[in-house]
Scaffold this active site. Sequence first.
Site, PDB file in Angstrom:
ATOM      1  N   ASP A 212       0.610  -1.277   0.060  1.00 42.57           N
ATOM      2  CA  ASP A 212       0.015   0.095  -0.012  1.00 42.57           C
ATOM      3  C   ASP A 212       0.805   1.368  -0.190  1.00 42.57           C
ATOM      4  OD1 ASP A 212      -1.837  -1.754   0.365  1.00 42.57           O
ATOM      5  OD2 ASP A 212      -2.794  -0.716   2.013  1.00 42.57           O
ATOM      6  N   ASP A 213       0.249   2.519  -0.439  1.00 48.28           N
ATOM      7  CA  ASP A 213       0.729   3.542  -0.090  1.00 48.28           C
ATOM      8  C   ASP A 213       1.599   4.099  -1.373  1.00 48.28           C
ATOM      9  OD1 ASP A 213      -1.156   3.530   2.077  1.00 48.28           O
ATOM     10  OD2 ASP A 213       0.430   3.816   3.453  1.00 48.28           O
TER      11      ASP A 213
ATOM     12  N   HIS B 145      -5.931   3.154  -3.995  1.00 49.59           N
ATOM     13  CA  HIS B 145      -5.925   3.524  -2.625  1.00 49.59           C
ATOM     14  C   HIS B 145      -6.389   4.962  -2.051  1.00 49.59           C
ATOM     15  CE1 HIS B 145      -4.882   2.192   1.375  1.00 49.59           C
ATOM     16  NE2 HIS B 145      -3.994   2.934   1.567  1.00 49.59           N
TER      17      HIS B 145
ATOM     18  N   HIS C  70      -5.608   9.604   0.625  1.00 44.95           N
ATOM     19  CA  HIS C  70      -5.554   8.859   1.709  1.00 44.95           C
ATOM     20  C   HIS C  70      -6.282   9.457   3.072  1.00 44.95           C
ATOM     21  CE1 HIS C  70      -3.723   5.835   4.647  1.00 44.95           C
ATOM     22  NE2 HIS C  70      -3.471   5.027   3.472  1.00 44.95           N
TER      23      HIS C  70
ATOM     24  N   HIS D 169       3.744  -2.234   3.131  1.00 52.90           N
ATOM     25  CA  HIS D 169       3.798  -0.903   2.533  1.00 52.90           C
ATOM     26  C   HIS D 169       4.951  -0.763   1.754  1.00 52.90           C
ATOM     27  CE1 HIS D 169       0.738  -1.016   5.796  1.00 52.90           C
ATOM     28  NE2 HIS D 169       0.316   0.187   5.172  1.00 52.90           N
TER      29      HIS D 169
HETATM   30 NI    NI Z   1      -2.784   3.122   3.398  1.00 53.59          NI
END
Ligand code: NI
Length: 485
Positions: free
Chosen positions: A295-296, A345, A349, A435
């Site tokens: 993620d991210d 995603h 955020h 991540h």
């Molecule tokens: Ni995230």
Amino acid sequence: MRVKYFLAAMLALVVAIGTVGCATRTQLSEASLTVQSLTNGAAEQIWSPNLDGITTLESASEQPPKFHATWPSLANEDEINTPVSQVVNAWIDAFSLGHGKDDSATQTITWQLTSASARFITVTLWEQVAQPDSTALQVRSLVLDKDAKKVVEPAELFSEAGKKALGKAFLDKATSAKLIQGNAPARLDAQDVDSMVRGVGISRDGDLVVYIGTDKIAGVTAQVFAVTVSKDQAEQLFSGAGLTWFQDPQIGTPAGAAAANGTDHLATASPSPSESDSSMAVDCAVTKCIAITFDDGPGPYTEKLLDELKAAKVKATFFTVGNQVARHPEIVKREVQEGHAVGNHSWNHPQLTKVSKGEVARQLNKTSDAIFNASGKRPELFRPPYGAWSKKIDSHGMAVIMWDVDTEDWKNRNAAITTKRALEGAHPGAIILFHDIHPSTVEAIPGIIAKLQQQGYTLVTVPQLLGETMKAGHVFYDGKHPKKA
Ligand code: NI
């Protein structure tokens, strides 16, 4: 009827005359034309330059029937601006008439320049209509001939003989790749091809890409195919102006190419279908599968992670943040090219349970557009930031992917602890959360992969893990696994 026949005969004659005495041009032979690759939806390596003088226009409705449309407006080129906006408006009208106020369908319209030379500019529009149990895709290119000050249809670029050869090569490839279930038509004549050629583009290698709509063929596995024909073979397919469209040098820098200069990953990525297709069939009801997810990103360590995954021949899933995608489109393009799944995603955020419906729509659509612009693929997966989700939130046509193994890598920032948590949580069907913005995570991955493989796991993407159970609007914490496990 007779007039048509006469015209066809005349055209055939012109083509014949055109090829006689032209030693440098290969004689067109249907048998010798082969399709280099056939992909479902958009082609991956399309020439898609960012040019000055183009404004993106936008229209959206946050009330059902929901839609989000973007399309280009070219400075001083109303010859193409008018038909482009007509196509977009016709699509929006058809969608809005066909879907009611309590309908969960979502329409998304996006665009790309699929070629650009001094004389020609090709604008390609994509429409996706996502419903809980189905997705419909269509494509339409408009080709501006600046010298002639007019817009031509993609099919007009080809000679009659070229269309027939294209039709045959497409059928051969689709049949041999088993993309037509049931009885394939025996042949496609020039008129069939006329109605099926919905778009055109030029790849970064200078190959021809033709977008074929398959709504007139029964039992085909995709609604739109991107058909690639190698540069050498493609030259024989065109009419006079079409050949100029194809051969004139392309202008601008294709999206994602600038950052690839000086590194070898895009140049050497010549994905064979078995390597690049993240939807490739793995039956996780039989095989012990695990999906590792990141993620991210994309971030400063993502490319190193991609190198590690490539070395280990492992496919993963990336849930990317839109504003980072816009900053590093080349990394997202590489993720797709190397066979990984790329998901949405959100744009920056936020906790989506605390923002308005309109803000959710903006967060998701803007990110999907950025991923599409970077990679040519719209994401089918979405992961809510912080896992914060409620059934009341619209996933805008994407499947909602959570996780059931949390490595807490963002908290521990320690490769050994991240490894320990991943291995302790591992089980068939697991979706593991990492991540890719932490160096400790990237450091841990090669060891984690090696251990999981020793334990008999096959590492897959989320779409592979879920297989046909993956559906827009549904929420998944884990995937299929062998019954006895
Ligand atoms: Ni995230």
